[in-house]
Design a protein around this motif. Structure first.
Motif, PDB file in Angstrom:
ATOM      1  N   UNK A  53       0.642  -1.200  -0.054  1.00  0.00           N
ATOM      2  CA  UNK A  53      -0.037   0.065  -0.066  1.00  0.00           C
ATOM      3  C   UNK A  53       0.980   1.191  -0.009  1.00  0.00           C
ATOM      4  N   UNK A  54       2.075   1.222   0.249  1.00  0.00           N
ATOM      5  CA  UNK A  54       2.731   2.427   0.721  1.00  0.00           C
ATOM      6  C   UNK A  54       3.235   3.023  -0.665  1.00  0.00           C
ATOM      7  N   UNK A  55       3.188   1.885  -1.959  1.00  0.00           N
ATOM      8  CA  UNK A  55       3.651   2.381  -3.158  1.00  0.00           C
ATOM      9  C   UNK A  55       2.595   1.868  -4.373  1.00  0.00           C
ATOM     10  N   UNK A  56       2.306   0.729  -4.164  1.00  0.00           N
ATOM     11  CA  UNK A  56       1.773   0.011  -5.218  1.00  0.00           C
ATOM     12  C   UNK A  56       0.393  -0.051  -5.281  1.00  0.00           C
ATOM     13  N   UNK A  57      -0.469   0.207  -4.164  1.00  0.00           N
ATOM     14  CA  UNK A  57      -2.033   0.014  -4.146  1.00  0.00           C
ATOM     15  C   UNK A  57      -2.708   1.180  -3.735  1.00  0.00           C
ATOM     16  N   UNK A  58      -3.791   1.426  -4.395  1.00  0.00           N
ATOM     17  CA  UNK A  58      -4.819   2.324  -4.080  1.00  0.00           C
ATOM     18  C   UNK A  58      -5.988   1.708  -3.616  1.00  0.00           C
ATOM     19  N   UNK A  59      -6.370   2.104  -2.626  1.00  0.00           N
ATOM     20  CA  UNK A  59      -7.661   1.446  -1.734  1.00  0.00           C
ATOM     21  C   UNK A  59      -8.556   2.668  -1.975  1.00  0.00           C
ATOM     22  N   UNK A  60      -9.907   2.450  -2.266  1.00  0.00           N
ATOM     23  CA  UNK A  60     -11.190   3.102  -2.312  1.00  0.00           C
ATOM     24  C   UNK A  60     -12.421   2.438  -2.026  1.00  0.00           C
ATOM     25  N   UNK A  61     -13.433   2.898  -1.801  1.00  0.00           N
ATOM     26  CA  UNK A  61     -14.751   2.335  -1.807  1.00  0.00           C
ATOM     27  C   UNK A  61     -15.498   2.704  -3.079  1.00  0.00           C
ATOM     28  N   UNK A  62     -15.560   1.196  -3.748  1.00  0.00           N
ATOM     29  CA  UNK A  62     -16.421   1.246  -5.049  1.00  0.00           C
ATOM     30  C   UNK A  62     -17.079   0.000  -5.141  1.00  0.00           C
ATOM     31  N   UNK A  63     -17.373  -0.182  -6.485  1.00  0.00           N
ATOM     32  CA  UNK A  63     -17.944  -1.626  -6.765  1.00  0.00           C
ATOM     33  C   UNK A  63     -16.580  -2.630  -7.103  1.00  0.00           C
ATOM     34  N   UNK A  64     -16.748  -3.758  -6.470  1.00  0.00           N
ATOM     35  CA  UNK A  64     -16.028  -4.768  -6.945  1.00  0.00           C
ATOM     36  C   UNK A  64     -15.818  -5.244  -8.359  1.00  0.00           C
ATOM     37  N   UNK A  65     -14.953  -5.365  -9.215  1.00  0.00           N
ATOM     38  CA  UNK A  65     -15.104  -5.785 -10.748  1.00  0.00           C
ATOM     39  C   UNK A  65     -15.460  -7.135 -10.597  1.00  0.00           C
ATOM     40  N   UNK A  66     -14.907  -7.938  -9.712  1.00  0.00           N
ATOM     41  CA  UNK A  66     -15.325  -9.431  -9.873  1.00  0.00           C
ATOM     42  C   UNK A  66     -16.531  -9.574  -9.255  1.00  0.00           C
ATOM     43  N   UNK A  67     -16.944  -9.612  -7.915  1.00  0.00           N
ATOM     44  CA  UNK A  67     -18.280 -10.041  -7.443  1.00  0.00           C
ATOM     45  C   UNK A  67     -19.341  -8.879  -7.464  1.00  0.00           C
ATOM     46  N   UNK A  68     -19.107  -7.546  -7.782  1.00  0.00           N
ATOM     47  CA  UNK A  68     -19.962  -6.374  -8.297  1.00  0.00           C
ATOM     48  C   UNK A  68     -20.672  -5.859  -6.907  1.00  0.00           C
ATOM     49  N   UNK A  69     -19.976  -6.337  -5.823  1.00  0.00           N
ATOM     50  CA  UNK A  69     -20.424  -5.776  -4.580  1.00  0.00           C
ATOM     51  C   UNK A  69     -19.747  -4.417  -4.278  1.00  0.00           C
ATOM     52  N   UNK A  70     -20.441  -3.419  -3.451  1.00  0.00           N
ATOM     53  CA  UNK A  70     -20.058  -2.094  -3.222  1.00  0.00           C
ATOM     54  C   UNK A  70     -18.848  -2.451  -1.908  1.00  0.00           C
ATOM     55  N   UNK A  71     -17.747  -2.169  -1.870  1.00  0.00           N
ATOM     56  CA  UNK A  71     -16.904  -2.752  -0.916  1.00  0.00           C
ATOM     57  C   UNK A  71     -15.707  -1.877  -1.027  1.00  0.00           C
TER      58      UNK A  71
END
Length: 88
Positions: A53-71
């Motif tokens: 997460x420090x460099x490579x990953x962005x974390x947000x709340x959105x719909x998961x592209x795989x299961x389509x749940x808001x998470x």
């Protein structure tokens, strides 16, 4: 480095590689979907994401592209282009 610590470090690096490979197809995925696709336990996936997460990953709340749940979803930071950055 102790043999146990060295084995953990290698396993951790492998976990990061697995998570990075799952996130490569420009997907925003929730923790459960990343864990399932990488065949890792949830705790190991969380640890890999935390290390990335420090460099490579962005974390947000959105719909998961795989299961389509808001998470809470994660995507590689290099995948944020003009259209994705606006929705993040």
């Amino acid at each position: 480095m102790q043999p146990d610590a060295q084995a953990r470090a290698v396993r951790s690096a492998q976990d990061i590689d697995l998570v990075r490979a799952v996130l490569l197809p420009r997907a925003a995925l929730c923790l459960e979907c990343i864990s399932r696709k990488a065949s890792l336990a949830r705790a190991r996936t969380e640890e890999a994401l935390m290390r990335m997460s420090a460099v490579d990953v962005v974390t947000t709340v959105a719909r998961c592209d795989a299961c389509l749940k808001e998470a809470v979803v994660h995507r590689l930071a290099t995948q944020l282009g003009p259209s994705r950055a606006a929705s993040a």
